[in-house]
Every structure is written in structure tokens, then in C-alpha cells.
Design an enzyme around this catalytic site. Structure first.
Site, PDB file in Angstrom:
ATOM      1  N   ASP A  39      -0.385  -5.163   5.393  1.00  0.00           N
ATOM      2  CA  ASP A  39       0.052  -5.749   4.424  1.00  0.00           C
ATOM      3  C   ASP A  39       1.279  -6.719   4.850  1.00  0.00           C
ATOM      4  OD1 ASP A  39       1.713  -3.625   4.592  1.00  0.00           O
ATOM      5  OD2 ASP A  39       2.875  -4.560   3.047  1.00  0.00           O
ATOM      6  N   ASP A  49       2.458   2.090   4.247  1.00  0.00           N
ATOM      7  CA  ASP A  49       3.584   1.531   2.971  1.00  0.00           C
ATOM      8  C   ASP A  49       2.981  -0.077   2.747  1.00  0.00           C
ATOM      9  OD1 ASP A  49       5.881   3.389   2.758  1.00  0.00           O
ATOM     10  OD2 ASP A  49       5.212   3.424   4.975  1.00  0.00           O
ATOM     11  N   ASP A  65      -3.179   0.898   7.405  1.00  0.00           N
ATOM     12  CA  ASP A  65      -1.576   0.663   7.054  1.00  0.00           C
ATOM     13  C   ASP A  65      -1.319   1.744   6.034  1.00  0.00           C
ATOM     14  OD1 ASP A  65       1.242   0.044   7.577  1.00  0.00           O
ATOM     15  OD2 ASP A  65       0.845  -1.363   5.734  1.00  0.00           O
TER      16      ASP A  65
END
Length: 280
Positions: free
Chosen positions: A226, A48, A46
Site C-alpha cells: 500500500d 500495515d 505487506d
């Protein structure tokens, strides 16, 4: 999606047991072991909040020095089996990492690029209906500081600059959904963002599709994410004998977690260095 290819991939997935696919595994221990197995792994990341630190607005994120070098070295060590997995569009991903261009799953699974120099393809993801998008976009007028991001296949309402507007945003979205109960949409709560997309795809479906293609096919995926939108990928890692790590929180079903993106970047750099040392 070709289900026959998916089934065949699952049958061929590596069954190495020296790195457990469940339970708490120290990230540094995993790095040392994975360095000897990179030719059997696929690295899925991922962006961001995982690779890059979050910023007040999506346009303000930046790529720290050395990260592109690390990603390119991992791309080389895995024979191309590294991909970014993001809610951002492929075009947006390319702008952030320019002039580099990496394999990627974009738009929460709506778009895919198998290699850095290949053509992007849509994975059976219909764009959001225009009138629905117009009504959702109007929510940004609720308060100054709400930023509207049109990703084509989805719409995101960022409120990092207007945290007081969170409740009003979700209430407005709920009213629209109640007015259009048959609209095939899904609401994705994130870190100071409310994203609305078509319900026919997600990051997990994009990853499953990606793993049917070379050079990813037959490899063991290692995924790091996240946010809530990454949980669908965490959930499918056991199906591929893969490993998942979360960032900033202890998510369910992950091998362990990193405290912040800087720790992820350092871990990836170590992975490359340990691989080089193992080859001596």
C-alpha cells in the site's frame, strides 16, 4: 545475495500468459484464475495498510478474526510459498500474529525467515550507527504525540497523533543528512511516518533474495502493498513475470488496486475458496 541464483531464478520463472503481468486486471478475475495456479505462485503480502487496517499507533493494530486461518490455508495451498513483507522487524510481526508464525521479510529487507519454523537470518544489513540513531531519535522531542520506533536496522518517527509536526520532522532529518552527507541512509516517507534506514537494502532486495530459496524459487510472485516503501517491489514484479496490486491508491506499475485492507482480506479468502472449488 547470490547473483547466480537470482539469474537462474529469472531464467526459470513461469511464463504463463493467461494472467497478464501488466495492464489493469480485475482482482476478482485474477482470484478465479490464480486459484488454479496456486501451486505455481508465491503470495507476498505487506502488513500495515494492506492486510491490517492502520491504527493511531503501531502497537494498536490487530488481526481480524479469520485472517490467520486464511493465511495458513494459503500457506498450505502454496506448499509454503507465502510470506509477509514488512518494514516491521520479524519479532514485531510475530507479536502481532501470535501464536502464528509465518515466513517473512522484515525490516524493509534487513531480515528474512524462509519458513515459519526456520531461524531468522539477516540479509547483509548493517545496523544503523549508534550516534546517528541518537541524533535522529531526538527529533521525537519536537512535539508531544511523535512516537519513536527503533527497529534496529531502521528508526521510525510516527506522527499520526501529531500531524502538525510533519514538516518539522522532515526538516530536522534534512538538517542531519546535510551535516552527515556521507552517511549511508535513506529516508522513507510513509503514511504519517518518516522512517530512516541504511541505504544498502530495501523490500525489493529482500524479495529478490527470498525468491532464490525454496519453496519460493521458480514461482510467480503475487505482491500486494500500500505504501511508498512497497513501490520498490512493484517495480521488480515484471522481472519475475509477477503481479502487483496496490491498496488505497492506484500506484504505478500495478495490475489493479484494492480500496482498503478489508477488500484484500476478502480477496485472499476467495482465493482459498476458489482453489478448494477447483479441486472438487
Amino acid at each position: 545475495m547470490n547473483q547466480d541464483l537470482v539469474d537462474q531464478y529469472l531464467a526459470e520463472a513461469p511464463l504463463r500468459q493467461d494472467i497478464p503481468s501488466s495492464g489493469k486486471v480485475p482482482p476478482n478475475l485474477v482470484a478465479s484464475e490464480l486459484a488454479r495456479q496456486l501451486d505455481e505462485c508465491a503470495i507476498l503480502l505487506d502488513i500495515d495498510g494492506t492486510l491490517l487496517d492502520l491504527a493511531p499507533t503501531p502497537r494498536e493494530v490487530w488481526v481480524p478474526p479469520g485472517l490467520a486461518i486464511t493465511l495458513n490455508r494459503l500457506l498450505l495451498k502454496t506448499s509454503g510459498a507465502l510470506a509477509l513483507v514488512s518494514g516491521r522487524s520479524l519479532n514485531d510481526i510475530d507479536l502481532i500474529f501470535a501464536p502464528e508464525q509465518f515466513p517473512a521479510v522484515g525490516g524493509h529487507g534487513a531480515e528474512m525467515r524462509i519458513s515459519g519454523d526456520s531461524e531468522a537470518v539477516a540479509t547483509h544489513a548493517p545496523p544503523m550507527e549508534k550516534e546517528l540513531k541518537r541524533r535522529l531519535a531526538a527529533i521525537a522531542k519536537l512535539s508531544p504525540g511523535i512516537l519513536l520506533e527503533d527497529k534496529g536496522y531502521s528508526l521510525a518517527l510516527h506522527y499520526r497523533l501529531a500531524p502538525h509536526a510533519e514538516k518539522a520532522i522532515y526538516e530536522a532529518v534534512s538538517l542531519i543528512r546535510a551535516d552527515l552527507p556521507n552517511a549511508p541512509i535513506e529516508v522513507l516517507p510513509g503514511k504519517c511516518v518518516c522512517e530512516i534506514k541504511h541505504s544498502g537494502f530495501n523490500k525489493a532486495s529482500g524479495v529478490v533474495e527470498l525468491m532464490t530459496h525454496q519453496p519460493f524459487r521458480g514461482r510467480r510472485p503475487i505482491f500486494i502493498g500500500d505504501d511508498v516503501t512497497d513501490e520498490s517491489v512493484f517495480a521488480i514484479m515484471p522481472d519475475f513475470n509477477g503481479l502487483a496490486f496496490s491498496v488505497g491508491r492506484r500506484a504505478q506499475g500495478v495490475a489493479n488496486h484494492f480500496d482498503e485492507p478489508r477488500d484484500v482480506r476478502e480477496w485472499l479468502a476467495r482465493l482459498v475458496e476458489d482453489k478448494a472449488a477447483a479441486g472438487r
